[in-house]
Design a protein around this motif. Structure first.
Motif, mmCIF file in Angstrom:
data_model
loop_
_atom_site.group_PDB
_atom_site.id
_atom_site.type_symbol
_atom_site.label_atom_id
_atom_site.label_comp_id
_atom_site.label_asym_id
_atom_site.label_seq_id
_atom_site.Cartn_x
_atom_site.Cartn_y
_atom_site.Cartn_z
ATOM 1 N N HIS A 1 0.834 -1.209 0.000
ATOM 2 C CA HIS A 1 0.000 0.000 0.000
ATOM 3 C C HIS A 1 0.870 1.261 0.000
ATOM 4 C CE1 HIS A 1 -3.474 2.525 0.701
ATOM 5 N NE2 HIS A 1 -2.838 3.078 1.722
ATOM 6 N N GLN B 1 1.066 4.235 -2.880
ATOM 7 C CA GLN B 1 0.916 5.662 -2.571
ATOM 8 C C GLN B 1 2.092 6.456 -3.121
ATOM 9 O OE1 GLN B 1 -2.092 6.339 -1.864
ATOM 10 N NE2 GLN B 1 -2.152 6.833 0.304
ATOM 11 N N GLU C 1 1.917 9.372 -5.989
ATOM 12 C CA GLU C 1 2.438 10.725 -5.749
ATOM 13 C C GLU C 1 3.487 11.071 -6.795
ATOM 14 O OE1 GLU C 1 3.750 11.253 -1.711
ATOM 15 O OE2 GLU C 1 1.806 10.644 -0.912
#
Length: 133
Positions: free
Chosen positions: A117, A121, A125
């Motif tokens: 996870h 992320q 980004e």
């Protein structure tokens, strides 16, 4: 690193409502506060303190004011996490993760899911920050 003044628990609760609701009147903030709800004047005072701390500003509508956050939730979240890391975990993210892994009794599969996870992320980004072509 951005630095902010300390917020009390009550001030953080009001900020959470403002971050969630967006621009709001005191009565609206009060309506979204958890039980037991504080008095109207208490919420009004907290908001004025948040204005002094430069977390909140307002628009005037006659004798009433609509308040809005000046500090983004993500900025305050980063500040709080860095403070937590520095104060309790020697600025070590791995110590923080180890602490929560022990506290929550996470197994290897759950830790792997957390890492996956986190990597997703980071990739999202990176994609968001990539220059457009």
């Amino acid at each position: 690193m951005e630095s902010f003044p300390e917020l009390t628990k009550a001030e953080e609760q009001v900020m959470q409502v403002l971050w969630q609701r967006g621009p709001s009147f005191v009565k609206d903030v009060l309506a979204d506060m958890p039980e037991p709800k504080p008095a109207y004047n208490t919420v009004s005072t907290i908001i004025r303190i948040l204005e002094q701390k430069k977390f909140v500003d307002h628009e005037a509508f006659g004798r009433t004011h609509r308040y809005f956050p000046l500090v983004a939730q993500d900025a305050y979240r980063r500040f709080s996490l860095r403070k937590l890391l520095g104060g309790y975990f020697g600025n070590s993210f791995s110590r923080l993760v180890s602490f929560f892994a022990k506290e929550e009794d996470l197994d290897a599969q759950q830790l792997e899911e957390l890492l996956k996870h986190a990597q997703q992320q980071l990739n999202e980004e990176a994609d968001d920050n990539a220059p457009a072509t």
